[in-house]
Design a protein around this motif. Structure first.
Motif, PDB file in Angstrom:
ATOM      1  N   THR A  27       0.886  -1.145   0.144  1.00  0.00           N
ATOM      2  CA  THR A  27       0.006   0.236  -0.533  1.00  0.00           C
ATOM      3  C   THR A  27       1.107   1.115  -0.190  1.00  0.00           C
ATOM      4  O   THR A  27       1.472   1.171  -0.030  1.00  0.00           O
ATOM      5  N   ASN A  28       0.231   2.721   0.712  1.00  0.00           N
ATOM      6  CA  ASN A  28       1.136   3.633   0.789  1.00  0.00           C
ATOM      7  C   ASN A  28       2.298   3.367   1.088  1.00  0.00           C
ATOM      8  O   ASN A  28       3.312   4.087   1.438  1.00  0.00           O
ATOM      9  N   TRP A  29       1.538   3.046   2.395  1.00  0.00           N
ATOM     10  CA  TRP A  29       3.180   2.832   3.761  1.00  0.00           C
ATOM     11  C   TRP A  29       3.446   1.972   4.464  1.00  0.00           C
ATOM     12  O   TRP A  29       1.586   0.733   4.122  1.00  0.00           O
ATOM     13  N   ALA A  30       4.800   1.708   4.933  1.00  0.00           N
ATOM     14  CA  ALA A  30       5.127   0.370   5.818  1.00  0.00           C
ATOM     15  C   ALA A  30       5.887   0.744   7.109  1.00  0.00           C
ATOM     16  O   ALA A  30       6.852   1.013   6.660  1.00  0.00           O
ATOM     17  N   ASN A  42      11.745   0.332  10.670  1.00  0.00           N
ATOM     18  CA  ASN A  42      11.701   0.747   9.313  1.00  0.00           C
ATOM     19  C   ASN A  42      10.580   1.265   8.509  1.00  0.00           C
ATOM     20  O   ASN A  42       9.514   0.337   8.771  1.00  0.00           O
ATOM     21  N   VAL A  43      11.089   2.004   7.934  1.00  0.00           N
ATOM     22  CA  VAL A  43      10.045   2.778   7.149  1.00  0.00           C
ATOM     23  C   VAL A  43       9.619   3.214   5.833  1.00  0.00           C
ATOM     24  O   VAL A  43      10.675   3.239   5.874  1.00  0.00           O
ATOM     25  N   ARG A  44       8.750   2.193   5.381  1.00  0.00           N
ATOM     26  CA  ARG A  44       9.165   2.546   3.995  1.00  0.00           C
ATOM     27  C   ARG A  44       7.996   3.010   3.267  1.00  0.00           C
ATOM     28  O   ARG A  44       6.208   3.250   3.711  1.00  0.00           O
ATOM     29  N   LYS A  45       8.480   4.031   2.138  1.00  0.00           N
ATOM     30  CA  LYS A  45       6.960   4.679   1.385  1.00  0.00           C
ATOM     31  C   LYS A  45       6.903   4.086  -0.105  1.00  0.00           C
ATOM     32  O   LYS A  45       7.560   4.811  -0.473  1.00  0.00           O
ATOM     33  N   TYR A  46       6.623   3.906  -0.609  1.00  0.00           N
ATOM     34  CA  TYR A  46       5.915   3.259  -1.970  1.00  0.00           C
ATOM     35  C   TYR A  46       4.921   4.638  -2.585  1.00  0.00           C
ATOM     36  O   TYR A  46       4.093   5.675  -2.172  1.00  0.00           O
TER      37      TYR A  46
END
Length: 178
Positions: A27-30, A42-46
């Motif tokens: 999705t948009n964020w993880a 850990n932070v991920r922005k798609y």
């Protein structure tokens, strides 16, 4: 140390038991945690169709040795790090639930440095370092759950203050896709 691993395993098992209507897609964020080097949050922005920004905040120096020669002295502790990568990702084996990714970025570290000139009093200096890093990995999105599991490896090449000081980095982790 055992308490950390017990907590991480417990959190993983509890998270796997959560059921929602989420599909096996990003999705948009993880947000999640990563065990390895660096270890931490850990932070991920798609965004776009196959791009992401990935940030790790935590510790480094524990997995591959916290007692290493460095400049004219040694590191003898675990440090704190902030790492960021610009990622490219695509499906693996034609499946939406498997993604491979690779990317490049940078890393800032703070760690205790024990220079040879202070060895007689066993004192240290806090040393900031800055360098480039690269990463490649694979991520599996659990079906019908907002979770993904990832495994990755990379390399850190320091630019300042010790040009070409290299450190292998790897990790595995779990992310909650929001």
């Amino acid at each position: 140390m055992k308490k950390k691993y017990l907590f991480a395993i417990t959190l993983l098992l509890v998270s796997l038991g959560i059921t929602t209507k989420a599909s096996a897609q990003y999705t948009n964020w993880a947000v999640g945690f990563r065990l390895g080097e660096p270890a931490g949050i850990n932070v991920r922005k798609y965004f776009a169709e196959n791009r992401a920004i990935d940030v790790n905040i935590g510790t480094f120096g524990g997995l591959y040795g916290n007692n290493r020669d460095y400049l004219r002295g040694a590191y003898r502790s675990v440090g704190i790090t902030l790492q960021g990568h610009y990622l490219f990702h695509n499906r693996l084996f034609g499946k939406d639930s498997m993604h491979g990714y690779y990317g490049f970025g940078g890393q800032i570290n703070s760690r205790r440095y024990y220079p040879d000139r202070l060895a007689y009093v066993n004192e240290y200096e806090t040393r900031l370092s800055l360098g480039a890093s690269g990463v490649a990995g694979a991520e599996y999105f659990l079906p019908n759950r907002p979770l993904s599991v990832f495994l990755e490896a990379g390399l850190y090449a320091e630019a300042l203050p010790s040009p070409l000081f290299f450190n292998v980095q790897s990790g595995l982790g779990l992310r909650l896709n929001l």
